[in-house]
Motif scaffolding. Sequence first.
Motif, PDB file in Angstrom:
ATOM      1  N   THR A   1     -37.823  72.299  42.316  1.00 22.58           N
ATOM      2  CA  THR A   1     -37.536  73.028  43.561  1.00 22.58           C
ATOM      3  C   THR A   1     -37.569  72.123  44.791  1.00 22.58           C
ATOM      4  O   THR A   1     -36.900  72.407  45.786  1.00 22.58           O
ATOM      5  N   GLU A   2     -38.337  71.028  44.728  1.00 24.77           N
ATOM      6  CA  GLU A   2     -38.470  70.144  45.883  1.00 24.77           C
ATOM      7  C   GLU A   2     -37.416  69.038  45.917  1.00 24.77           C
ATOM      8  O   GLU A   2     -37.277  68.351  46.931  1.00 24.77           O
ATOM      9  N   ASP A   3     -36.684  68.860  44.830  1.00 22.47           N
ATOM     10  CA  ASP A   3     -35.731  67.742  44.754  1.00 22.47           C
ATOM     11  C   ASP A   3     -34.802  67.988  43.577  1.00 22.47           C
ATOM     12  O   ASP A   3     -35.185  67.822  42.425  1.00 22.47           O
ATOM     13  N   ASP A   4     -33.565  68.376  43.861  1.00 23.86           N
ATOM     14  CA  ASP A   4     -32.669  68.756  42.768  1.00 23.86           C
ATOM     15  C   ASP A   4     -32.096  67.561  42.017  1.00 23.86           C
ATOM     16  O   ASP A   4     -31.312  67.743  41.081  1.00 23.86           O
ATOM     17  N   SER A   5     -32.473  66.343  42.381  1.00 25.03           N
ATOM     18  CA  SER A   5     -32.074  65.202  41.555  1.00 25.03           C
ATOM     19  C   SER A   5     -33.027  65.029  40.374  1.00 25.03           C
ATOM     20  O   SER A   5     -32.750  64.259  39.454  1.00 25.03           O
ATOM     21  N   VAL A   6     -34.145  65.761  40.416  1.00 23.44           N
ATOM     22  CA  VAL A   6     -35.129  65.720  39.334  1.00 23.44           C
ATOM     23  C   VAL A   6     -34.982  66.967  38.474  1.00 23.44           C
ATOM     24  O   VAL A   6     -35.043  68.095  38.981  1.00 23.44           O
ATOM     25  N   VAL A   7     -34.761  66.783  37.190  1.00 19.43           N
ATOM     26  CA  VAL A   7     -34.672  67.889  36.240  1.00 19.43           C
ATOM     27  C   VAL A   7     -35.950  67.879  35.403  1.00 19.43           C
ATOM     28  O   VAL A   7     -36.280  66.875  34.770  1.00 19.43           O
ATOM     29  N   VAL A   8     -36.671  68.991  35.424  1.00 21.78           N
ATOM     30  CA  VAL A   8     -37.954  69.074  34.746  1.00 21.78           C
ATOM     31  C   VAL A   8     -37.776  69.553  33.307  1.00 21.78           C
ATOM     32  O   VAL A   8     -36.977  70.457  33.026  1.00 21.78           O
ATOM     33  N   ALA A   9     -38.515  68.949  32.401  1.00 20.95           N
ATOM     34  CA  ALA A   9     -38.571  69.390  31.002  1.00 20.95           C
ATOM     35  C   ALA A   9     -40.012  69.206  30.557  1.00 20.95           C
ATOM     36  O   ALA A   9     -40.368  68.211  29.927  1.00 20.95           O
ATOM     37  N   ALA A  10     -40.880  70.158  30.912  1.00 22.09           N
ATOM     38  CA  ALA A  10     -42.312  69.999  30.677  1.00 22.09           C
ATOM     39  C   ALA A  10     -42.967  71.370  30.545  1.00 22.09           C
ATOM     40  O   ALA A  10     -42.327  72.402  30.740  1.00 22.09           O
TER      41      ALA A  10
ATOM     42  N   ALA B   1     -33.593  72.019  21.744  1.00 19.02           N
ATOM     43  CA  ALA B   1     -33.043  73.059  22.614  1.00 19.02           C
ATOM     44  C   ALA B   1     -33.268  72.714  24.083  1.00 19.02           C
ATOM     45  O   ALA B   1     -32.380  72.917  24.927  1.00 19.02           O
ATOM     46  N   THR B   2     -34.453  72.182  24.399  1.00 21.10           N
ATOM     47  CA  THR B   2     -34.729  71.769  25.771  1.00 21.10           C
ATOM     48  C   THR B   2     -33.762  70.678  26.210  1.00 21.10           C
ATOM     49  O   THR B   2     -33.204  70.729  27.315  1.00 21.10           O
ATOM     50  N   GLY B   3     -33.549  69.702  25.341  1.00 19.80           N
ATOM     51  CA  GLY B   3     -32.606  68.635  25.657  1.00 19.80           C
ATOM     52  C   GLY B   3     -31.205  69.154  25.905  1.00 19.80           C
ATOM     53  O   GLY B   3     -30.503  68.670  26.802  1.00 19.80           O
ATOM     54  N   GLN B   4     -30.798  70.167  25.138  1.00 21.89           N
ATOM     55  CA  GLN B   4     -29.461  70.726  25.330  1.00 21.89           C
ATOM     56  C   GLN B   4     -29.352  71.446  26.668  1.00 21.89           C
ATOM     57  O   GLN B   4     -28.339  71.330  27.369  1.00 21.89           O
ATOM     58  N   LEU B   5     -30.395  72.184  27.043  1.00 19.45           N
ATOM     59  CA  LEU B   5     -30.388  72.867  28.337  1.00 19.45           C
ATOM     60  C   LEU B   5     -30.327  71.867  29.490  1.00 19.45           C
ATOM     61  O   LEU B   5     -29.613  72.071  30.472  1.00 19.45           O
ATOM     62  N   VAL B   6     -31.088  70.778  29.366  1.00 17.27           N
ATOM     63  CA  VAL B   6     -31.068  69.747  30.401  1.00 17.27           C
ATOM     64  C   VAL B   6     -29.687  69.103  30.492  1.00 17.27           C
ATOM     65  O   VAL B   6     -29.136  68.920  31.582  1.00 17.27           O
ATOM     66  N   ALA B   7     -29.108  68.755  29.344  1.00 18.63           N
ATOM     67  CA  ALA B   7     -27.780  68.135  29.329  1.00 18.63           C
ATOM     68  C   ALA B   7     -26.728  69.068  29.924  1.00 18.63           C
ATOM     69  O   ALA B   7     -25.861  68.639  30.695  1.00 18.63           O
ATOM     70  N   ASP B   8     -26.792  70.346  29.560  1.00 13.42           N
ATOM     71  CA  ASP B   8     -25.834  71.321  30.097  1.00 13.42           C
ATOM     72  C   ASP B   8     -25.937  71.408  31.612  1.00 13.42           C
ATOM     73  O   ASP B   8     -24.921  71.482  32.317  1.00 13.42           O
ATOM     74  N   TYR B   9     -27.160  71.419  32.129  1.00 18.35           N
ATOM     75  CA  TYR B   9     -27.334  71.501  33.585  1.00 18.35           C
ATOM     76  C   TYR B   9     -26.728  70.270  34.266  1.00 18.35           C
ATOM     77  O   TYR B   9     -25.977  70.390  35.244  1.00 18.35           O
ATOM     78  N   CYS B  10     -27.046  69.084  33.752  1.00 20.33           N
ATOM     79  CA  CYS B  10     -26.557  67.859  34.380  1.00 20.33           C
ATOM     80  C   CYS B  10     -25.032  67.743  34.302  1.00 20.33           C
ATOM     81  O   CYS B  10     -24.410  67.166  35.202  1.00 20.33           O
TER      82      CYS B  10
ATOM     83  N   PRO C   1     -41.973  77.199  29.208  1.00 23.86           N
ATOM     84  CA  PRO C   1     -41.822  75.840  29.726  1.00 23.86           C
ATOM     85  C   PRO C   1     -41.057  75.814  31.048  1.00 23.86           C
ATOM     86  O   PRO C   1     -40.441  76.808  31.460  1.00 23.86           O
ATOM     87  N   LEU C   2     -41.109  74.671  31.683  1.00 22.70           N
ATOM     88  CA  LEU C   2     -40.348  74.423  32.905  1.00 22.70           C
ATOM     89  C   LEU C   2     -39.141  73.571  32.528  1.00 22.70           C
ATOM     90  O   LEU C   2     -39.282  72.418  32.145  1.00 22.70           O
ATOM     91  N   ILE C   3     -37.953  74.157  32.631  1.00 22.60           N
ATOM     92  CA  ILE C   3     -36.722  73.446  32.281  1.00 22.60           C
ATOM     93  C   ILE C   3     -35.692  73.733  33.369  1.00 22.60           C
ATOM     94  O   ILE C   3     -35.262  74.874  33.551  1.00 22.60           O
ATOM     95  N   GLY C   4     -35.311  72.705  34.107  1.00 22.88           N
ATOM     96  CA  GLY C   4     -34.328  72.897  35.158  1.00 22.88           C
ATOM     97  C   GLY C   4     -34.670  72.091  36.388  1.00 22.88           C
ATOM     98  O   GLY C   4     -35.632  71.315  36.406  1.00 22.88           O
TER      99      GLY C   4
ATOM    100  N   GLN D   1     -22.307  72.458  32.586  1.00 19.87           N
ATOM    101  CA  GLN D   1     -21.783  73.280  31.494  1.00 19.87           C
ATOM    102  C   GLN D   1     -22.615  74.546  31.316  1.00 19.87           C
ATOM    103  O   GLN D   1     -23.808  74.561  31.615  1.00 19.87           O
ATOM    104  N   LYS D   2     -21.997  75.580  30.798  1.00 15.31           N
ATOM    105  CA  LYS D   2     -22.703  76.815  30.495  1.00 15.31           C
ATOM    106  C   LYS D   2     -23.459  76.649  29.180  1.00 15.31           C
ATOM    107  O   LYS D   2     -22.911  76.185  28.188  1.00 15.31           O
ATOM    108  N   SER D   3     -24.714  77.046  29.170  1.00 17.05           N
ATOM    109  CA  SER D   3     -25.535  76.933  27.969  1.00 17.05           C
ATOM    110  C   SER D   3     -25.356  78.145  27.063  1.00 17.05           C
ATOM    111  O   SER D   3     -24.956  79.225  27.518  1.00 17.05           O
ATOM    112  N   GLN D   4     -25.662  77.955  25.781  1.00 17.66           N
ATOM    113  CA  GLN D   4     -25.555  79.058  24.830  1.00 17.66           C
ATOM    114  C   GLN D   4     -26.599  80.133  25.094  1.00 17.66           C
ATOM    115  O   GLN D   4     -26.410  81.288  24.729  1.00 17.66           O
ATOM    116  N   ILE D   5     -27.713  79.745  25.680  1.00 16.47           N
ATOM    117  CA  ILE D   5     -28.728  80.720  26.091  1.00 16.47           C
ATOM    118  C   ILE D   5     -28.981  80.548  27.580  1.00 16.47           C
ATOM    119  O   ILE D   5     -28.705  79.493  28.156  1.00 16.47           O
TER     120      ILE D   5
END
Length: 233
Positions: free
Chosen positions: A179-188, A200-209, A173-176, A212-216
Amino acid sequence: DSILYPPTAAKFLVDRACAAGAVLLQGQRVIAAGRERICLHGGSELRARWIVNAAGGSAARISPGLPIRSRKGHLLITDRYPGFMHHQLVELGYLKSAHSLEEDSVAFNVQPRRTGQLLIGSSRQFECETPGVDISLLNDMLARACWYMPRLKDLSVLRTWTGFRMATPDHLPLIGPFTEDDSVVVAAGHEGLGITTSLATGQLVADYCMGQKSQISAEPYAPSRFARQVSHA
């Protein structure tokens, strides 16, 4: 394995989000998103520091350039036959079929429902954007299912339908950040595992925003990996 009914899971998560303060807007199409702004059909706008693009089949329309392709799939569900089977059955070749990048494919996958109905799959098609049932492919899928379970021929089918899985070139998947706009976080781009990996995807997105460091590590899922591949080539 366990079986989860996606609409019920989605409603549960939406209800929890609303209880935590989220506002649900329904029937309002997103025209464009980026630069901390979302434009809705009708002319209204929303503004936020972070915009999460979890739009599935519309993700690449909202964020042009995302390497996502749709893979059409067929399913059917039978009438009620309590006790016919008690657990899911999947052929060992299912993963090989699921990971094919170019060819149409079918595989044996049958799941019992609490109602006594059987959900029968599966198929994958590329380059097919129309939602109609492909009778030829559906027949191939059923023939394979009946080869594994001949008694399926005696059951009545109530409904057939199709859907689209959103796939990436490397099956991840695309999570993070986009590349063209860092105000947009992709989860698709989760293909057939969106519900399975949603938490898990939601946690990675929340950690990035939240910074925070993610568990994975989120690195294998970063949308920027495709930009790097292009530059290296």
